[in-house]
Design an enzyme around this catalytic site. Sequence first.
Site, PDB file in Angstrom:
ATOM      1  CD  GLU A 227      -3.185  -0.435   2.162  1.00 33.47           C
ATOM      2  OE1 GLU A 227      -2.922  -0.916   3.282  1.00 33.47           O
ATOM      3  OE2 GLU A 227      -4.200   0.256   1.944  1.00 33.47           O
ATOM      4  CG  ASP A 302     -10.058  -1.200   1.304  1.00 33.41           C
ATOM      5  OD1 ASP A 302      -9.898  -2.066   2.184  1.00 33.41           O
ATOM      6  OD2 ASP A 302      -9.215  -0.319   1.051  1.00 33.41           O
ATOM      7  CG  ASP A 303     -12.351   0.535   4.313  1.00 32.55           C
ATOM      8  OD1 ASP A 303     -12.518  -0.100   5.355  1.00 32.55           O
ATOM      9  OD2 ASP A 303     -11.247   0.641   3.751  1.00 32.55           O
TER      10      ASP A 303
HETATM   11  C1  6MZ Z   1      -5.122  -0.979   5.620  1.00 33.11           C
HETATM   12  C2  6MZ Z   1      -7.262  -0.914   6.419  1.00 33.11           C
HETATM   13  C3  6MZ Z   1      -7.717  -0.290   5.228  1.00 33.11           C
HETATM   14  O1  6MZ Z   1     -11.133  -3.893  11.515  1.00 33.11           O
HETATM   15  O2  6MZ Z   1     -12.145  -1.986  12.785  1.00 33.11           O
HETATM   16  N1  6MZ Z   1      -8.320  -1.039   7.222  1.00 33.11           N
HETATM   17  N2  6MZ Z   1      -5.985  -1.247   6.605  1.00 33.11           N
HETATM   18  N3  6MZ Z   1      -5.467  -0.370   4.469  1.00 33.11           N
HETATM   19  C4  6MZ Z   1      -6.754  -0.008   4.232  1.00 33.11           C
HETATM   20  N4  6MZ Z   1      -7.040   0.630   3.057  1.00 33.11           N
HETATM   21  C5  6MZ Z   1      -7.518   1.939   2.991  1.00 33.11           C
HETATM   22  N5  6MZ Z   1      -9.038  -0.097   5.330  1.00 33.11           N
HETATM   23  C6  6MZ Z   1      -9.403  -0.569   6.559  1.00 33.11           C
HETATM   24  O3  6MZ Z   1     -12.175  -1.991  10.265  1.00 33.11           O
HETATM   25  C7  6MZ Z   1     -11.371  -0.836  10.160  1.00 33.11           C
HETATM   26  C8  6MZ Z   1      -9.900  -1.199  10.190  1.00 33.11           C
HETATM   27  O4  6MZ Z   1      -9.564  -1.940   9.016  1.00 33.11           O
HETATM   28  C9  6MZ Z   1      -8.243  -1.618   8.587  1.00 33.11           C
HETATM   29  C10 6MZ Z   1      -7.697  -0.601   9.562  1.00 33.11           C
HETATM   30  O5  6MZ Z   1      -6.966  -1.275  10.567  1.00 33.11           O
HETATM   31  C11 6MZ Z   1      -8.969  -0.009  10.149  1.00 33.11           C
HETATM   32  O6  6MZ Z   1      -8.772   0.534  11.435  1.00 33.11           O
HETATM   33  P1  6MZ Z   1     -12.269  -2.895  11.586  1.00 33.11           P
HETATM   34  O7  6MZ Z   1     -13.611  -3.549  11.493  1.00 33.11           O
END
Ligand code: 6MZ
Length: 362
Positions: A227, A302-303
Amino acid sequence: MEEWCVSMPKIELHAHLNGSIRLTTLLELAKALTENQKGAVNISQVEHVIMKHDLSLTEVFQLFDLIHNVITDHNTVTRITKEVIEDFASDNVVYLELRTTPKRNDSIGMSKRSYVDAVMEGLRSVSSVDVDFIPNTQDSTSLSNLPIITNENSRKIIIVRLILSIDRRETTEAAMETVKLALEMRHLGVVGIDLSGNPKTGEWTTYLPALKFAREQGLSVTLHCGEIRNSKEIKNMLEFHPQRIGHACFFEDEHWIKLKSSKIPVEICLTSNIRTFSVASIEVHHFACLYKAKHPLVLCTDDTGVFSTRLSKEYKLAANSFGLGRWEMLELSRNAVEYIFADNGVKNDLRIFFNSVANNME
Ligand code: 6MZ
């Protein structure tokens, strides 16, 4: 095309629970906290970050800290899990591997175990769709009941499995605790371990013992890899040979060669990579090159909350940017069956299901 992307059955393998929170829920919770506990969370700050269109990777992790400040208790964890499942199901995701970092919060009696129990409770509490999340409770999954191409009126079914994440801020001991928890909860649908969190933090050697242990015990492992520019870590990660990797943005020639020969499937998150400036533009995204080389790939979100996306949007973006037709999209979605972490029974059911979808298209 948009309609097709929504109606087509899809597989999601890279979705972080807290990053997939509905923005309306996040704002509602942040407002309530601002009113109840003055100073705990500043709502205008939350609104400002949420509404910002492009977030640098550093800002994304600040937003995660904000989200974690808002989602503190078991009930909220259960609520957001329920909503996230409903959202994926409404987008016709038929198989979802949801990942989350088990969190400990002594002040409210939350242990990593009770956090994951609250997530399970969220899966159980979904009523608008059928959720299949406990393995081996029946001879085959409920997929045979699914209509071939889902429409708005049919009752939805979604298979969900969990991946527990190790946050890069954690110690070796904390990482090991998460792996042990995943092993304890395998019969409840935990299928793997993920390494995620701010890529600027932590060292590969810290997590390696826990990741090795996970593998020895038969858990599947996926790693956030490349990343940021970190040639040595990318090399170490590829040498570890995880079952899948996420992102693969800052790869150099030697990494591409190693990746392609190892055939490690890549979880591709187009919108996330563009919005965090990890890839300069969609035109130069490595999806195109890997797709052309027939490297194992899966499109993921991802999110969904943080990046305002859905899996159908990611497919539409790929179709528009790389000239994929309906058939190619379905193939892309169907191929993901081969990279899931669930057992062969689920894999076979999904193969049969996608075959019938494909046959119906011809
Ligand atoms: C790395 C990521 C992420 O686990 O609290 N997270 N880690 N790269 C990314 N790309 C942008 N997107 C999310 O979900 C949130 C957590 O997921 C990881 C990070 O640790 C973030 O705090 P949870 O359910």
